[in-house]
Design an enzyme around this catalytic site. Structure first.
Site, short mmCIF file in Angstrom:
data_model
loop_
_atom_site.label_atom_id
_atom_site.label_comp_id
_atom_site.label_asym_id
_atom_site.label_seq_id
_atom_site.Cartn_x
_atom_site.Cartn_y
_atom_site.Cartn_z
N HIS A 33 2.11 -0.24 3.41
CA HIS A 33 0.67 -0.52 3.76
C HIS A 33 0.36 0.38 4.90
CE1 HIS A 33 1.04 -4.77 2.42
NE2 HIS A 33 2.49 -4.84 2.96
N TYR A 48 -7.81 2.04 8.12
CA TYR A 48 -7.49 2.57 6.84
C TYR A 48 -7.91 4.05 6.97
CZ TYR A 48 -6.91 -2.25 5.71
OH TYR A 48 -6.59 -3.57 5.88
C1 DQA Z 1 -3.11 -3.68 3.50
C2 DQA Z 1 -3.15 -4.57 4.78
C3 DQA Z 1 -3.30 -5.82 3.93
O1 DQA Z 1 -3.40 -6.86 5.17
C4 DQA Z 1 -4.91 -5.90 3.74
O2 DQA Z 1 -5.36 -6.84 3.32
C5 DQA Z 1 -5.06 -4.81 2.90
C6 DQA Z 1 -4.54 -3.48 3.06
C7 DQA Z 1 -2.81 -2.11 4.11
O3 DQA Z 1 -2.63 -1.13 3.17
O4 DQA Z 1 -2.40 -2.02 5.34
O5 DQA Z 1 -6.00 -4.78 1.85
O6 DQA Z 1 -2.29 -3.80 2.51
#
Ligand code: DQA
Length: 145
Positions: free
Chosen positions: A101, A24
């Site tokens: 994502h 992230y």
């Molecule tokens: C997410 C990917 C999901 O699997 C995870 O549970 C998240 C973030 C992403 O932005 O990569 O909370 O949505």
């Protein structure tokens, strides 16, 4: 002219800076909103951001979305993989939607390969970090064209 976008973030995304940086980027949620708003400005779009850890609140926001937006960007976090209520709420919203994502969900754990949004999305962008939101916004503009 369509240029209003609701950007909806779901569960745990408000605590982004406390989540694994390799996925992230160590970014705060506030910074993420700022960046998305900047991308929107550059593309001539008006951005409205929302985040919740409550599935019902998220669904209610989707019910209201067509009152103030022409398109949707959704990153529902882990709900993506199991919360079918979101799929139905996107259908109710009746707006083009791009799923974004930050991380590359398809190369992570198997449970992240499933998306409840598959049948209701216009497009999906994953694994491109913050820049993926710019791509998502551009996809939405294609959906309106
Ligand atoms: C997410 C990917 C999901 O699997 C995870 O549970 C998240 C973030 C992403 O932005 O990569 O909370 O949505």
């Amino acid at each position: 002219m369509r240029n209003r976008v609701a950007v909806l973030h779901g569960i745990n995304l408000g605590a982004l800076d406390r989540r694994p940086a390799e996925h992230y980027g160590g970014l705060t949620y506030a910074k993420l909103e700022q960046q998305i708003t900047r991308f929107g400005r550059e593309l001539g779009l008006s951005i409205n951001c929302f985040q919740s850890n409550y599935e019902g609140a998220f669904v209610e926001e989707l019910h209201k979305a067509s009152d103030y937006a022409d398109g949707l960007i959704l990153n529902p976090g882990a709900w993506t993989h199991y919360a079918w209520s979101l799929r139905d709420a996107v259908e109710i919203a009746g707006l083009p939607m791009v799923e974004v994502h930050l991380s590359d969900v398809d190369s992570r754990e198997a449970f992240r390969h499933v998306s409840v949004l598959e049948s209701v999305r216009y497009g999906k962008v994953a694994g491109k970090g913050v820049d993926g939101y710019r791509e998502g916004l551009e996809l939405l503009m294609k959906a309106w064209a």
